[in-house]
Design an enzyme around this catalytic site. Structure first.
Site, PDB file in Angstrom:
ATOM      1  N   LYS A  84      34.067  21.348  29.975  1.00 22.04           N
ATOM      2  CA  LYS A  84      35.260  21.926  30.839  1.00 22.04           C
ATOM      3  C   LYS A  84      35.350  23.648  30.505  1.00 22.04           C
ATOM      4  CE  LYS A  84      39.315  21.846  33.439  1.00 22.04           C
ATOM      5  NZ  LYS A  84      40.427  21.232  33.870  1.00 22.04           N
ATOM      6  N   GLU A 142      36.950  11.172  34.596  1.00 18.63           N
ATOM      7  CA  GLU A 142      36.709  12.478  34.493  1.00 18.63           C
ATOM      8  C   GLU A 142      35.624  12.764  33.539  1.00 18.63           C
ATOM      9  OE1 GLU A 142      37.793  14.635  36.818  1.00 18.63           O
ATOM     10  OE2 GLU A 142      39.809  13.746  37.368  1.00 18.63           O
ATOM     11  N   ARG A 151      59.138  35.391  34.127  1.00 19.72           N
ATOM     12  CA  ARG A 151      57.682  35.932  34.266  1.00 19.72           C
ATOM     13  C   ARG A 151      56.736  35.635  33.341  1.00 19.72           C
ATOM     14  NH1 ARG A 151      60.850  40.766  35.092  1.00 19.72           N
ATOM     15  NH2 ARG A 151      61.233  41.021  37.380  1.00 19.72           N
ATOM     16  N   HIS A 190      35.317  14.862  44.154  1.00 21.29           N
ATOM     17  CA  HIS A 190      36.675  15.141  44.423  1.00 21.29           C
ATOM     18  C   HIS A 190      37.079  15.558  45.873  1.00 21.29           C
ATOM     19  CE1 HIS A 190      37.530  15.331  40.018  1.00 21.29           C
ATOM     20  NE2 HIS A 190      38.792  15.500  40.196  1.00 21.29           N
ATOM     21  N   LYS A 209      45.233  25.672  35.256  1.00 18.48           N
ATOM     22  CA  LYS A 209      45.723  25.371  36.529  1.00 18.48           C
ATOM     23  C   LYS A 209      47.318  24.777  36.238  1.00 18.48           C
ATOM     24  CE  LYS A 209      41.813  24.641  39.210  1.00 18.48           C
ATOM     25  NZ  LYS A 209      41.189  23.712  40.195  1.00 18.48           N
ATOM     26  N   ASN A 257      34.174  20.006  40.893  1.00 20.16           N
ATOM     27  CA  ASN A 257      34.712  19.252  42.055  1.00 20.16           C
ATOM     28  C   ASN A 257      34.099  18.218  42.456  1.00 20.16           C
ATOM     29  OD1 ASN A 257      37.138  20.804  42.400  1.00 20.16           O
ATOM     30  ND2 ASN A 257      35.995  22.655  43.632  1.00 20.16           N
ATOM     31  N   ARG A 263      32.363  26.675  37.984  1.00 23.39           N
ATOM     32  CA  ARG A 263      33.495  25.906  37.867  1.00 23.39           C
ATOM     33  C   ARG A 263      33.610  24.905  39.006  1.00 23.39           C
ATOM     34  NH1 ARG A 263      39.575  27.810  35.906  1.00 23.39           N
ATOM     35  NH2 ARG A 263      40.516  25.710  36.033  1.00 23.39           N
ATOM     36  N   HIS A 285      44.423   8.963  40.768  1.00 19.09           N
ATOM     37  CA  HIS A 285      43.408   9.975  40.768  1.00 19.09           C
ATOM     38  C   HIS A 285      42.196   9.759  40.191  1.00 19.09           C
ATOM     39  CE1 HIS A 285      41.723  14.042  41.191  1.00 19.09           C
ATOM     40  NE2 HIS A 285      41.416  14.024  39.997  1.00 19.09           N
ATOM     41  N   HIS A 297      40.092  13.486  46.879  1.00 20.37           N
ATOM     42  CA  HIS A 297      41.596  14.100  47.415  1.00 20.37           C
ATOM     43  C   HIS A 297      41.685  13.368  48.859  1.00 20.37           C
ATOM     44  CE1 HIS A 297      40.933  17.786  44.574  1.00 20.37           C
ATOM     45  NE2 HIS A 297      41.576  16.760  44.201  1.00 20.37           N
TER      46      HIS A 297
HETATM   47  N1  NAD Z   1      45.789  21.140  35.608  1.00 18.67           N
HETATM   48  C1  NAD Z   1      44.630  20.586  35.990  1.00 18.67           C
HETATM   49  O1  NAD Z   1      43.507  21.191  35.869  1.00 18.67           O
HETATM   50  C2  NAD Z   1      44.553  19.153  36.389  1.00 18.67           C
HETATM   51  C3  NAD Z   1      43.320  18.500  36.244  1.00 18.67           C
HETATM   52  C4  NAD Z   1      43.569  16.952  36.650  1.00 18.67           C
HETATM   53  C5  NAD Z   1      44.564  16.502  36.905  1.00 18.67           C
HETATM   54  N2  NAD Z   1      45.814  17.266  36.890  1.00 18.67           N
HETATM   55  C6  NAD Z   1      46.868  16.525  37.089  1.00 18.67           C
HETATM   56  O2  NAD Z   1      47.358  15.527  36.470  1.00 18.67           O
HETATM   57  C7  NAD Z   1      48.341  14.730  36.649  1.00 18.67           C
HETATM   58  C8  NAD Z   1      47.767  13.188  36.332  1.00 18.67           C
HETATM   59  O3  NAD Z   1      47.933  13.225  34.950  1.00 18.67           O
HETATM   60  P1  NAD Z   1      48.005  11.881  34.174  1.00 18.67           P
HETATM   61  O4  NAD Z   1      47.007  10.960  34.548  1.00 18.67           O
HETATM   62  O5  NAD Z   1      47.924  12.147  32.754  1.00 18.67           O
HETATM   63  O6  NAD Z   1      49.292  11.125  34.709  1.00 18.67           O
HETATM   64  P2  NAD Z   1      50.796  11.004  34.243  1.00 18.67           P
HETATM   65  O7  NAD Z   1      51.085  12.441  33.662  1.00 18.67           O
HETATM   66  O8  NAD Z   1      51.855  10.668  35.318  1.00 18.67           O
HETATM   67  O9  NAD Z   1      50.724  10.167  33.094  1.00 18.67           O
HETATM   68  C9  NAD Z   1      50.256   8.758  33.568  1.00 18.67           C
HETATM   69  C10 NAD Z   1      51.555   7.733  32.929  1.00 18.67           C
HETATM   70  O10 NAD Z   1      51.185   7.524  31.349  1.00 18.67           O
HETATM   71  C11 NAD Z   1      52.423   7.524  30.836  1.00 18.67           C
HETATM   72  N3  NAD Z   1      52.132   8.209  29.300  1.00 18.67           N
HETATM   73  C12 NAD Z   1      51.729   9.328  29.015  1.00 18.67           C
HETATM   74  N4  NAD Z   1      51.384   9.574  27.556  1.00 18.67           N
HETATM   75  C13 NAD Z   1      51.552   8.119  27.310  1.00 18.67           C
HETATM   76  C14 NAD Z   1      51.197   7.585  26.128  1.00 18.67           C
HETATM   77  N5  NAD Z   1      50.812   8.263  25.163  1.00 18.67           N
HETATM   78  N6  NAD Z   1      51.459   6.300  26.033  1.00 18.67           N
HETATM   79  C15 NAD Z   1      51.825   5.617  26.977  1.00 18.67           C
HETATM   80  N7  NAD Z   1      52.045   6.042  28.176  1.00 18.67           N
HETATM   81  C16 NAD Z   1      51.961   7.337  28.198  1.00 18.67           C
HETATM   82  C17 NAD Z   1      53.215   8.588  31.631  1.00 18.67           C
HETATM   83  O11 NAD Z   1      54.625   8.357  31.372  1.00 18.67           O
HETATM   84  C18 NAD Z   1      52.763   8.192  32.898  1.00 18.67           C
HETATM   85  O12 NAD Z   1      53.758   7.134  33.126  1.00 18.67           O
HETATM   86  C19 NAD Z   1      48.220  14.807  38.422  1.00 18.67           C
HETATM   87  O13 NAD Z   1      49.397  15.439  38.587  1.00 18.67           O
HETATM   88  C20 NAD Z   1      46.996  15.827  38.473  1.00 18.67           C
HETATM   89  O14 NAD Z   1      47.354  16.830  39.689  1.00 18.67           O
HETATM   90  C21 NAD Z   1      45.872  18.578  36.641  1.00 18.67           C
HETATM   91 ZN    ZN Z   2      40.125  15.307  38.911  1.00 18.82          ZN
END
Ligand code: NAD
Ligand code: ZN
Length: 381
Positions: free
Chosen positions: A240, A198, A134, A261, A156, A258, A254, A277, A265
């Site tokens: 943010k 972003e 939980r 986006h 999120k 978007n 907030r 993305h 999406h």
């Molecule tokens: N929670 C939220 O508010 C929110 C907001 C935006 C995006 N997201 C989510 O985030 C995800 C995308 O995140 P991302 O772009 O970080 O992708 P990711 O986590 O897949 O990372 C991208 C690549 O970089 C590599 N990597 C990470 N750190 C590294 C480093 N320091 N050096 C070398 N390689 C490294 C990872 O292994 C991966 O292959 C999506 O799933 C999206 O839905 C969430």
């Molecule tokens: Zn985004």
């Protein structure tokens, strides 16, 4: 761009306020070298009996051992778990496996999770922590530009389903977020640039000075100068944090996050998630800035300025030709945020300011036909 500082003269500390039912307020700390100080930061901010470090295989190879050894003195040896990198891992199945591994290792209610990695790790590990017994404390340690600028702040968490991205999850704030811009040095170029989309979004919706600063500093930002990255991350997190505060349900400002986006999406969906993305967001922002201008909501020249900056950052800005765009616009209706035939768009009033509708909303309802005509520049009948 001055922020509050903690401990020494260069750590930036930003307080994120959040509703108590999602976990309450928490600090974000930013400085090069903080990863090496994780043990003392955890000791000072979050007391737990035993830590589970959740990461992906790439980040494990870069930082897993150092982080695990670094925090070994805090209690029983931390559990280090990694999974294959990439969006394909953000599933219920992996959520279940990570949860099982933590149970088998005897992590209890008094345990905690360190989410070490990009946004995929942050969303998945955050969801594991939010649901484990939980809910146990989660410390976000983002290692990509996108995760620092965006994903690690706001609470999120969740996983993807075959039917779409982020369809299962909870809103649960981390207890602490630690950002070390020096770790961004090992990122592939395209991953770094995708995160910058972003930052442009934050500037576009909330701060023209920040937009002008990014325009001036494009070269050093792309070169990953540590001071420039720290300033960039700080300003994005401040924006943010101010927009997400007390707006868990996205009924207020907030929603302006978007911007870009709705189209992004849909583009991701239509491409079968072959497009990153951040790249989809870059194209989406140009399209939606044009939409705003065509609807008479955005000042003339808004889209051109956003497009110029994104191009200089090496991000894609080409809106698909009309037939492909029609498919994308049709897919906007599959966006989980849409409720009726009209689709809601977060639009700009001008560069640096999100538009607000006369009835006080931060999004605008536009029919698919109207959106298509506006973005392609053809008069709507
Ligand atoms: N929670 C939220 O508010 C929110 C907001 C935006 C995006 N997201 C989510 O985030 C995800 C995308 O995140 P991302 O772009 O970080 O992708 P990711 O986590 O897949 O990372 C991208 C690549 O970089 C590599 N990597 C990470 N750190 C590294 C480093 N320091 N050096 C070398 N390689 C490294 C990872 O292994 C991966 O292959 C999506 O799933 C999206 O839905 C969430
Ligand atoms: Zn985004």
């Amino acid at each position: 761009m001055e922020g509050k500082r903690e401990n020494d003269h260069s750590t930036v500390r930003i307080e994120v306020s959040a509703a108590a039912e999602t976990g309450g307020p928490y600090p974000v700390l930013i400085r090069s070298g903080l990863l090496g100080e994780l043990a003392s930061l955890l000791r000072a901010h979050v007391r737990v009996h035993r830590w589970a470090i959740i990461t992906d295989d790439i980040v494990e190879g870069l930082h897993g051992r150092t982080v695990a050894d670094g925090i070994a003195g805090l209690g029983p040896a931390p559990l280090l778990i990694s999974f294959p990198h990439g969006e394909a891992s953000k599933t219920r199945e992996l959520w279940g496996r990570l949860t099982d591994l933590m149970l088998e290792s005897g992590i209890g209610r008094d345990g905690g999770v360190v989410a070490l990695g990009g946004g995929v790790v942050g969303d998945l590990a955050g969801f594991v922590a939010a649901t484990y017994m939980r809910g146990i404390p989660c410390v976000q340690v983002p290692t990509t530009t996108l995760a620092m600028i965006d994903a690690a702040v706001g609470g999120k968490t969740g996983v993807d389903l075959p039917a779409g991205k982020n369809l299962v999850g909870v809103m649960r704030q981390p207890r602490l977020v630690i950002m070390d811009p020096a770790v961004l040095g090992s990122l592939p170029d395209d991953v770094h640039r995708a995160g910058l989309a972003e930052a442009v979004k934050h500037a576009a919706v909330a701060d023209e000075d920040y937009l002008a600063w990014i325009e001036r500093e494009v070269d050093v930002i792309l070169r990953r100068d540590p001071r420039a990255l720290q300033a960039l991350i700080r300003r994005s997190v401040e924006i943010k944090a101010s927009l997400v505060a007390e707006d868990t349900l996205e009924t207020g400002p907030r929603a302006s996050l978007n911007f870009g986006h709705t189209i992004a999406h849909a583009l991701e969906h239509v491409s079968g998630f072959a497009i990153a993305h951040g790249y989809a967001v870059a194209i989406g922002m140009v399209a939606e800035a044009r939409l705003g201008e065509a609807l008479g909501i955005a000042m003339a020249g808004t889209a051109a300025r956003i497009e110029r900056l994104l191009t200089r950052l090496g991000l894609p800005v080409h809106i698909p030709p009309a037939t492909a765009l029609a498919e994308v616009i049709a897919a906007t209706r599959a966006d989980k945020k849409s409720r009726a035939a009209h689709v809601r768009y977060a639009l700009l009033e001008r560069p640096g300011r999100a538009a607000r509708s006369p009835d006080g909303q931060w999004t605008f309802a536009v029919s698919p036909a109207e959106a298509l005509a506006a973005i392609t520049g053809e008069a709507s009948s």
